[in-house]
Design a protein around this motif. Structure first.
Motif, PDB file in Angstrom:
ATOM      1  N   TRP A  81      -7.753   4.340  -1.528  1.00 48.86           N
ATOM      2  CA  TRP A  81      -7.035   3.237  -0.881  1.00 48.86           C
ATOM      3  C   TRP A  81      -5.586   3.494  -0.333  1.00 48.86           C
ATOM      4  CZ3 TRP A  81      -3.175  -0.674  -1.901  1.00 48.86           C
ATOM      5  CH2 TRP A  81      -3.212  -1.915  -1.141  1.00 48.86           C
ATOM      6  N   THR A  82      -4.807   4.065  -1.132  1.00 50.87           N
ATOM      7  CA  THR A  82      -3.332   4.143  -0.611  1.00 50.87           C
ATOM      8  C   THR A  82      -3.304   5.315   0.428  1.00 50.87           C
ATOM      9  OG1 THR A  82      -2.777   5.662  -2.534  1.00 50.87           O
ATOM     10  CG2 THR A  82      -2.506   3.362  -2.910  1.00 50.87           C
ATOM     11  N   SER A  83      -4.462   6.172   0.162  1.00 47.57           N
ATOM     12  CA  SER A  83      -4.335   7.262   1.492  1.00 47.57           C
ATOM     13  C   SER A  83      -4.937   6.824   2.632  1.00 47.57           C
ATOM     14  CB  SER A  83      -4.892   8.518   0.740  1.00 47.57           C
ATOM     15  OG  SER A  83      -6.498   8.140   0.435  1.00 47.57           O
ATOM     16  N   ARG A 130       0.937  -1.159  -0.085  1.00 51.74           N
ATOM     17  CA  ARG A 130       0.184   0.040   0.010  1.00 51.74           C
ATOM     18  C   ARG A 130       0.845   1.337   0.199  1.00 51.74           C
ATOM     19  NH1 ARG A 130      -5.177   0.136   4.184  1.00 51.74           N
ATOM     20  NH2 ARG A 130      -6.450   1.026   2.741  1.00 51.74           N
ATOM     21  N   SER A 131       1.769   1.202   0.780  1.00 52.14           N
ATOM     22  CA  SER A 131       2.909   2.472   0.740  1.00 52.14           C
ATOM     23  C   SER A 131       3.659   2.624  -0.471  1.00 52.14           C
ATOM     24  CB  SER A 131       3.674   2.100   2.035  1.00 52.14           C
ATOM     25  OG  SER A 131       3.205   2.314   3.213  1.00 52.14           O
ATOM     26  N   LEU A 168      -7.375   3.726  -6.083  1.00 56.81           N
ATOM     27  CA  LEU A 168      -5.978   3.681  -5.751  1.00 56.81           C
ATOM     28  C   LEU A 168      -5.742   4.741  -4.803  1.00 56.81           C
ATOM     29  CD1 LEU A 168      -3.633   1.663  -6.034  1.00 56.81           C
ATOM     30  CD2 LEU A 168      -3.044   3.027  -7.881  1.00 56.81           C
ATOM     31  N   ASP A 209     -10.814   0.860   2.767  1.00 59.15           N
ATOM     32  CA  ASP A 209      -9.979  -0.223   2.964  1.00 59.15           C
ATOM     33  C   ASP A 209     -10.784  -1.433   1.842  1.00 59.15           C
ATOM     34  OD1 ASP A 209      -8.153  -0.176   5.045  1.00 59.15           O
ATOM     35  OD2 ASP A 209      -9.728  -0.272   6.563  1.00 59.15           O
ATOM     36  N   LEU A 240       2.720   1.540  -3.403  1.00 56.99           N
ATOM     37  CA  LEU A 240       1.748   2.122  -4.505  1.00 56.99           C
ATOM     38  C   LEU A 240       1.489   3.564  -4.277  1.00 56.99           C
ATOM     39  CD1 LEU A 240      -0.425  -0.820  -4.620  1.00 56.99           C
ATOM     40  CD2 LEU A 240       1.010  -0.010  -6.624  1.00 56.99           C
ATOM     41  N   ARG A 241       1.380   4.197  -2.922  1.00 51.45           N
ATOM     42  CA  ARG A 241       0.929   5.533  -2.596  1.00 51.45           C
ATOM     43  C   ARG A 241       2.161   6.242  -3.124  1.00 51.45           C
ATOM     44  NH1 ARG A 241       2.098   8.303   2.245  1.00 51.45           N
ATOM     45  NH2 ARG A 241       2.712   6.411   3.195  1.00 51.45           N
ATOM     46  N   TYR A 242       3.247   5.922  -2.931  1.00 52.32           N
ATOM     47  CA  TYR A 242       4.286   6.730  -3.308  1.00 52.32           C
ATOM     48  C   TYR A 242       4.556   6.644  -5.014  1.00 52.32           C
ATOM     49  CZ  TYR A 242       6.106   7.445   1.280  1.00 52.32           C
ATOM     50  OH  TYR A 242       6.048   7.494   2.839  1.00 52.32           O
ATOM     51  N   GLY A 301      -5.452  12.209  -0.959  1.00 55.52           N
ATOM     52  CA  GLY A 301      -6.067  10.770  -1.591  1.00 55.52           C
ATOM     53  C   GLY A 301      -7.620  11.393  -1.908  1.00 55.52           C
TER      54      GLY A 301
END
Length: 134
Positions: free
Chosen positions: A120-122, A3-4, A117, A126, A6-8, A70
């Motif tokens: 979810w990534t932020s 998740r982290s 995305l 969930d 993909l967030r970056y 997000g």
């Protein structure tokens, strides 16, 4: 951890896209629907919105700021969808087909994925990975 990462990655994607909006607005102006008022300013503001959203999404210190980034990027992706549809229609009307369906169909499918995305990534949602209480 995924998740982290993909967030970056998403933040980097939006930061680069925002930069492109600012330094080379012409391709974005070409696909901006005619009903959008002040298209030059709209493209400039979308670039700024992408960069600010990316910065908020990428910072690890404030969950609220990360979630604001997000949510902002999800709303942004929803708001620019008409430009992507307009681009598809413009290319479909061209003799040579422009970029073609091999480009546009995945782009149309990717738009809701980008919205999800960003949320979810932020850590805003969930779904679909939330644990069901017993």
């Amino acid at each position: 951890m995924i998740r982290s990462a993909l967030r970056y990655l998403l933040a980097a994607f939006y930061a680069l896209a925002g930069y492109r909006h600012l330094v080379d607005p012409e391709p974005f102006l070409k696909i901006t629907p005619g009903w959008v008022p002040w298209p030059e300013q709209a493209v400039l503001l979308t670039g700024i919105a992408e960069i600010l959203g990316a910065a908020a999404l990428a910072q690890p210190y404030s969950r609220r700021l990360m979630q604001a980034g997000g949510i902002g990027l999800a709303l942004y992706a929803l708001c620019v969808w008409p430009a992507n549809v307009n681009h598809l229609l413009m290319d479909a009307a061209r003799e040579d087909g422009g970029w073609g369906l091999a480009y546009h169909v995945p782009r149309m499918v990717a738009q809701p994925v980008l919205i999800w995305l960003a949320l979810w990534t932020s850590l805003t949602i969930d779904w679909p990975f939330a644990r069901v209480p017993r």
